[in-house]
Design an enzyme around this catalytic site. Structure first.
Site, PDB file in Angstrom:
ATOM      1  N   GLY A  22      46.506  24.809  -1.766  1.00  0.00           N
ATOM      2  CA  GLY A  22      45.312  24.497  -2.296  1.00  0.00           C
ATOM      3  C   GLY A  22      44.901  25.286  -3.517  1.00  0.00           C
TER       4      GLY A  22
ATOM      5  N   GLU B 171      59.262  58.669   2.990  1.00  0.00           N
ATOM      6  CA  GLU B 171      57.849  58.539   2.868  1.00  0.00           C
ATOM      7  C   GLU B 171      57.188  59.363   1.647  1.00  0.00           C
ATOM      8  OE1 GLU B 171      55.081  56.738   3.941  1.00  0.00           O
ATOM      9  OE2 GLU B 171      54.092  57.892   2.472  1.00  0.00           O
TER      10      GLU B 171
ATOM     11  N   HIS C  31      38.570  56.162  38.100  1.00  0.00           N
ATOM     12  CA  HIS C  31      39.233  57.215  38.293  1.00  0.00           C
ATOM     13  C   HIS C  31      40.525  56.603  39.133  1.00  0.00           C
ATOM     14  CE1 HIS C  31      41.292  61.007  39.091  1.00  0.00           C
ATOM     15  NE2 HIS C  31      41.435  60.655  40.278  1.00  0.00           N
TER      16      HIS C  31
HETATM   17  P1  FAD Z   1      46.784  35.905   6.304  1.00  0.00           P
HETATM   18  O1  FAD Z   1      47.077  36.101   7.992  1.00  0.00           O
HETATM   19  O2  FAD Z   1      47.794  36.471   5.290  1.00  0.00           O
HETATM   20  O3  FAD Z   1      46.667  34.411   6.059  1.00  0.00           O
HETATM   21  C1  FAD Z   1      46.639  33.748   4.893  1.00  0.00           C
HETATM   22  C2  FAD Z   1      46.743  32.249   4.920  1.00  0.00           C
HETATM   23  O4  FAD Z   1      46.795  31.694   3.600  1.00  0.00           O
HETATM   24  C3  FAD Z   1      48.666  32.084   5.146  1.00  0.00           C
HETATM   25  O5  FAD Z   1      48.949  31.313   6.225  1.00  0.00           O
HETATM   26  C4  FAD Z   1      48.962  31.618   3.680  1.00  0.00           C
HETATM   27  O6  FAD Z   1      50.125  30.872   3.700  1.00  0.00           O
HETATM   28  C5  FAD Z   1      47.910  30.906   3.207  1.00  0.00           C
HETATM   29  N1  FAD Z   1      47.449  30.533   1.915  1.00  0.00           N
HETATM   30  C6  FAD Z   1      47.503  31.357   0.794  1.00  0.00           C
HETATM   31  N2  FAD Z   1      47.193  30.937  -0.488  1.00  0.00           N
HETATM   32  C7  FAD Z   1      47.006  29.563  -0.202  1.00  0.00           C
HETATM   33  C8  FAD Z   1      46.892  28.392  -0.965  1.00  0.00           C
HETATM   34  N3  FAD Z   1      46.619  28.504  -2.186  1.00  0.00           N
HETATM   35  N4  FAD Z   1      46.516  27.093  -0.330  1.00  0.00           N
HETATM   36  C9  FAD Z   1      46.924  27.151   0.934  1.00  0.00           C
HETATM   37  N5  FAD Z   1      47.066  27.970   1.962  1.00  0.00           N
HETATM   38  C10 FAD Z   1      47.306  29.412   1.288  1.00  0.00           C
HETATM   39  N6  FAD Z   1      47.038  43.325  11.921  1.00  0.00           N
HETATM   40  C11 FAD Z   1      46.505  43.716  12.958  1.00  0.00           C
HETATM   41  O7  FAD Z   1      45.362  43.792  13.117  1.00  0.00           O
HETATM   42  N7  FAD Z   1      47.180  44.050  14.098  1.00  0.00           N
HETATM   43  C12 FAD Z   1      48.617  44.114  14.123  1.00  0.00           C
HETATM   44  O8  FAD Z   1      49.171  44.386  14.893  1.00  0.00           O
HETATM   45  C13 FAD Z   1      49.299  43.725  12.853  1.00  0.00           C
HETATM   46  N8  FAD Z   1      50.441  43.743  12.644  1.00  0.00           N
HETATM   47  C14 FAD Z   1      51.254  43.221  11.607  1.00  0.00           C
HETATM   48  C15 FAD Z   1      52.500  43.395  11.352  1.00  0.00           C
HETATM   49  C16 FAD Z   1      53.146  43.013  10.214  1.00  0.00           C
HETATM   50  C17 FAD Z   1      54.702  42.841  10.325  1.00  0.00           C
HETATM   51  C18 FAD Z   1      52.353  42.532   9.195  1.00  0.00           C
HETATM   52  C19 FAD Z   1      53.046  42.056   7.933  1.00  0.00           C
HETATM   53  C20 FAD Z   1      50.964  42.506   9.343  1.00  0.00           C
HETATM   54  C21 FAD Z   1      50.411  43.082  10.411  1.00  0.00           C
HETATM   55  N9  FAD Z   1      49.027  42.967  10.459  1.00  0.00           N
HETATM   56  C22 FAD Z   1      48.364  43.442  11.615  1.00  0.00           C
HETATM   57  C23 FAD Z   1      48.057  42.649   9.345  1.00  0.00           C
HETATM   58  C24 FAD Z   1      47.595  41.021   9.574  1.00  0.00           C
HETATM   59  O9  FAD Z   1      48.658  40.304   9.675  1.00  0.00           O
HETATM   60  C25 FAD Z   1      46.679  40.659   8.584  1.00  0.00           C
HETATM   61  O10 FAD Z   1      45.604  41.779   8.283  1.00  0.00           O
HETATM   62  C26 FAD Z   1      46.092  39.449   8.678  1.00  0.00           C
HETATM   63  O11 FAD Z   1      46.919  38.534   8.902  1.00  0.00           O
HETATM   64  C27 FAD Z   1      45.178  38.998   7.243  1.00  0.00           C
HETATM   65  O12 FAD Z   1      44.565  37.808   7.771  1.00  0.00           O
HETATM   66  P2  FAD Z   1      44.181  36.917   6.665  1.00  0.00           P
HETATM   67  O13 FAD Z   1      43.351  35.647   7.599  1.00  0.00           O
HETATM   68  O14 FAD Z   1      42.913  37.551   5.800  1.00  0.00           O
HETATM   69  O15 FAD Z   1      45.498  36.469   5.895  1.00  0.00           O
HETATM   70  P1  NAI Z   2      51.056  51.133   4.778  1.00  0.00           P
HETATM   71  O1  NAI Z   2      49.801  51.058   3.669  1.00  0.00           O
HETATM   72  O2  NAI Z   2      50.501  51.219   6.104  1.00  0.00           O
HETATM   73  O3  NAI Z   2      52.005  51.988   4.381  1.00  0.00           O
HETATM   74  C1  NAI Z   2      52.920  52.198   3.318  1.00  0.00           C
HETATM   75  C2  NAI Z   2      53.514  53.529   3.308  1.00  0.00           C
HETATM   76  O4  NAI Z   2      54.484  53.528   2.161  1.00  0.00           O
HETATM   77  C3  NAI Z   2      52.380  54.659   2.654  1.00  0.00           C
HETATM   78  O5  NAI Z   2      52.518  55.771   4.007  1.00  0.00           O
HETATM   79  C4  NAI Z   2      52.778  55.092   1.564  1.00  0.00           C
HETATM   80  O6  NAI Z   2      52.575  56.490   1.195  1.00  0.00           O
HETATM   81  C5  NAI Z   2      54.287  54.716   1.343  1.00  0.00           C
HETATM   82  N1  NAI Z   2      54.867  54.601   0.142  1.00  0.00           N
HETATM   83  C6  NAI Z   2      54.469  53.727  -0.949  1.00  0.00           C
HETATM   84  N2  NAI Z   2      55.277  53.755  -1.978  1.00  0.00           N
HETATM   85  C7  NAI Z   2      56.341  54.371  -1.760  1.00  0.00           C
HETATM   86  C8  NAI Z   2      57.816  54.706  -2.300  1.00  0.00           C
HETATM   87  N3  NAI Z   2      58.053  54.424  -3.629  1.00  0.00           N
HETATM   88  N4  NAI Z   2      58.690  55.186  -1.471  1.00  0.00           N
HETATM   89  C9  NAI Z   2      58.157  55.907  -0.154  1.00  0.00           C
HETATM   90  N5  NAI Z   2      57.032  55.617   0.426  1.00  0.00           N
HETATM   91  C10 NAI Z   2      56.077  54.919  -0.212  1.00  0.00           C
HETATM   92  O7  NAI Z   2      51.602  49.610   4.436  1.00  0.00           O
HETATM   93  P2  NAI Z   2      52.776  48.926   5.489  1.00  0.00           P
HETATM   94  O8  NAI Z   2      53.151  49.622   6.345  1.00  0.00           O
HETATM   95  O9  NAI Z   2      53.585  48.131   4.506  1.00  0.00           O
HETATM   96  O10 NAI Z   2      51.713  47.908   5.983  1.00  0.00           O
HETATM   97  C11 NAI Z   2      50.820  46.805   5.389  1.00  0.00           C
HETATM   98  C12 NAI Z   2      49.652  46.471   5.967  1.00  0.00           C
HETATM   99  O11 NAI Z   2      49.843  45.586   7.082  1.00  0.00           O
HETATM  100  C13 NAI Z   2      48.870  47.838   6.400  1.00  0.00           C
HETATM  101  O12 NAI Z   2      47.643  47.815   5.783  1.00  0.00           O
HETATM  102  C14 NAI Z   2      48.578  47.565   7.795  1.00  0.00           C
HETATM  103  O13 NAI Z   2      46.908  47.634   7.956  1.00  0.00           O
HETATM  104  C15 NAI Z   2      48.987  46.152   8.406  1.00  0.00           C
HETATM  105  N6  NAI Z   2      49.551  46.379   9.504  1.00  0.00           N
HETATM  106  C16 NAI Z   2      48.818  46.643  10.777  1.00  0.00           C
HETATM  107  C17 NAI Z   2      49.553  46.845  11.801  1.00  0.00           C
HETATM  108  C18 NAI Z   2      48.745  47.069  12.993  1.00  0.00           C
HETATM  109  O14 NAI Z   2      47.697  47.210  12.980  1.00  0.00           O
HETATM  110  N7  NAI Z   2      49.451  47.374  13.924  1.00  0.00           N
HETATM  111  C19 NAI Z   2      51.015  46.562  11.851  1.00  0.00           C
HETATM  112  C20 NAI Z   2      51.569  46.356  10.620  1.00  0.00           C
HETATM  113  C21 NAI Z   2      50.816  46.062   9.440  1.00  0.00           C
END
Ligand code: FAD
Ligand code: NAI
Length: 465
Positions: free
Chosen positions: A115, A200, A443
């Site tokens: 979009g 890190e 508990h």
């Molecule tokens: P997104 O989920 O990124 O969705 C955005 C959507 O918009 C996508 O489907 C994309 O294709 C679509 N889009 C983008 N541009 C366009 C366009 N121009 N037209 C049409 N469609 C478009 N968060 C947690 O709270 N708990 C977790 O356990 C957790 N685990 C994670 C593990 C990993 C490996 C990663 C990468 C992230 C994790 N996160 C977790 C973070 C979480 O996935 C994101 O915070 C969340 O998905 C954000 O939601 P959103 O709706 O803003 O965007």
């Molecule tokens: P993050 O922001 O959690 O961690 C990135 C880390 O990389 C930081 O500790 C930073 O200091 C380090 N870093 C940055 N540049 C570097 C370099 N050049 N060399 C070495 N270290 C470096 O980001 P991450 O783990 O990529 O996750 C992305 C997002 O996805 C987070 O904001 C998180 O909120 C979300 N997420 C949430 C999960 C959950 O809720 N359980 C699980 C996975 C992702």
């Protein structure tokens, strides 16, 4: 041109939840998604598949290391990696098809295709129709931050998406970034037998979470899976050879570089807002210096009928935060008076032990000069934790030194992700630490430790230590 009261771009936990809530409140809604499946990062390549692998790998590890402590003798288990991945894929399929069902149930029109704005009210779906929205929500999420010098080839140098589906369990893996993705993925592959090294940049892992809990987590990863940590190093360059990757890292404070070799390198150095190809300028919008779409306290952009939510705006990049944003906007459009407070949004790391955190960190309060008290209760003093053989970790309650108002709760230990819910409720309803102590929690549960830590914060002394 198709006309709707609300057009939402992006179907992640921000966009699709906003769509459901708006439809429930009587709006005609269109949802635009560029990928073939709904659910965004979280459901397809984030929260759900990562938790599926975390749960499976945890069971494998338990069977290998801990069953015998419970009197269960099963012999050494073997790993069927293809089956573990297939189960994860099935969980994802089931979850995203659940979103399809919810769209149909709520009569939300779904358009697949990229979009882009044509004007402040019109969205062109690539390969599809032009949509007119009285209101528009941008929910386009985020993508991984690239690391200059370490190009992703998706085979040996990967991001989290590939790391969720590697063809084999790599014998060795360097993870760049000791944040949430790095620590969760280190747990998955560490449990399955990979030799993990985490590089890190900072002198600690898990920035943004309680410092003591992060230190405990680091100890647990070293002790359980032999994870090695190189803190205070930045990754600079990578070279892929036939045997794997040579990675150059340099101390943050300067000095001689080091070279590490690994079968696979995972880059997990954060995520950045995603607005590529959205043509924001056609709607009169732009992004800030960090690529985010600026919004006011109502989540309105500079153009008042266009809202933005989730990872593409300020605030924690978490699925439940994106959904809270979505509900907030839908309810605001319907004339309701919802409220939003990111301080109440918990963060959880789904490792074992789990880490969970809500409210202020100690270092934030120190910076603010706000006097506080801390109560801490170790899981080893909890009957339930002993019964479960899960004695690592603690609950920490932080309250205002003068008023005893609850300011934060931080947990590391078994089921921390669930235990933290009491802290969220306490903060949301303005509880004091004493209020938490007076909750009649069952508990024996892990949550009981909250009462103890709360009494510690309120009066200086828990009951059971
Ligand atoms: P997104 O989920 O990124 O969705 C955005 C959507 O918009 C996508 O489907 C994309 O294709 C679509 N889009 C983008 N541009 C366009 C366009 N121009 N037209 C049409 N469609 C478009 N968060 C947690 O709270 N708990 C977790 O356990 C957790 N685990 C994670 C593990 C990993 C490996 C990663 C990468 C992230 C994790 N996160 C977790 C973070 C979480 O996935 C994101 O915070 C969340 O998905 C954000 O939601 P959103 O709706 O803003 O965007
Ligand atoms: P993050 O922001 O959690 O961690 C990135 C880390 O990389 C930081 O500790 C930073 O200091 C380090 N870093 C940055 N540049 C570097 C370099 N050049 N060399 C070495 N270290 C470096 O980001 P991450 O783990 O990529 O996750 C992305 C997002 O996805 C987070 O904001 C998180 O909120 C979300 N997420 C949430 C999960 C959950 O809720 N359980 C699980 C996975 C992702």
């Amino acid at each position: 041109m198709e006309k709707y009261q609300l057009v939402i771009i992006g179907s992640g936990p921000g966009g699709y939840v906003a769509a459901i809530r708006a439809a429930q409140l009587g709006f005609s809604v269109a949802l635009v998604e560029r990928y073939p499946t709904l659910g965004g990062t979280c459901l397809n390549v984030g929260c759900i598949p990562s938790k599926a692998l975390l749960d499976s790998s945890e069971k494998y590890y338990e069977a290998r290391k801990h069953f015998s402590e419970h009197g269960i003798e099963v012999g050494p288990p073997t790993l069927n990696w293809e089956k573990m991945k297939a189960r994860k894929d099935a969980v994802v399929r089931q979850t995203v098809s659940g979103v399809d069902y919810l769209m149909k149930k709520n009569k939300i029109a779904v358009y697949h295709g990229h979009g882009r704005f044509v004007s402040a009210n019109e969205i062109q779906v690539d390969g599809g129709p032009r949509l007119y929205g009285e209101h528009i929500i941008i929910a386009t999420g985020s993508k991984p931050t690239p690391l200059p010098g370490v190009p992703i080839d998706k085979k040996r140098i990967v991001i989290s998406t590939e790391a969720l589906s590697l063809p084999e369990v790599p014998p060795s893996m360097v993870i760049i970034g000791g944040g949430v993705i790095g620590i969760e993925m280190a747990s998955v592959y560490g449990r399955l037998g990979s030799q993990i090294t985490i590089v890190e940049f900072l002198d600690r892992i898990l920035p943004g979470l309680d410092k003591e809990a992060a230190a405990e987590m680091q100890k647990a990863l070293s002790a359980d899976y032999g994870v090695q940590f190189l803190l205070g190093y930045a990754a600079e360059a990578a070279e892929v050879g036939p045997e794997g990757v040579n990675l150059t890292i340099r101390p943050r404070t300067g000095g001689e570089p080091k070279t590490l070799s690994a079968h696979t390198v995972l880059v997990a150095v954060g995520r950045r807002p995603y607005t590529d190809g959205l043509e924001l300028e056609k709607a009169g919008l732009s992004t800030d210096e960090r690529g985010r779409i600026p919004v006011n306290e109502h989540l309105q952009t500079a153009v008042p009928h266009i809202y933005a939510i989730g990872d593409v705006i300020q605030g924690p990049m978490l699925a439940h935060k994106a959904s809270e944003d979505g509900v907030f906007v839908a309810e605001s459009l319907a004339g309701r008076k919802p409220h939003l407070d990111y301080r109440l949004v918990p963060s959880v790391v789904y490792t074992w032990p789990e880490v969970a955190s809500v409210g202020y960190l100690e270092e934030e309060l120190e910076k603010l000069g706000r006097p506080y008290r801390v109560g801490k209760f170790p899981y080893r003093a909890s009957g339930r934790a002993r019964a479960a053989h899960e004695v690592r970790g603690f609950v920490k309650v932080i309250s205002d030194a003068k008023t005893d108002q609850l300011l934060g709760m931080h947990v590391i230990g078994a089921r921390a992700a669930d235990v933290i819910a009491v802290g969220v409720a306490g903060l949301a309803y303005g509880a004091s630490a004493e209020d938490l102590f007076r909750l009649p929690l069952a508990h024996p549960t892990f949550s009981e430790s909250i009462k103890e830590a709360a009494l510690g914060a309120s009066e200086g002394q828990p009951l059971h230590i």
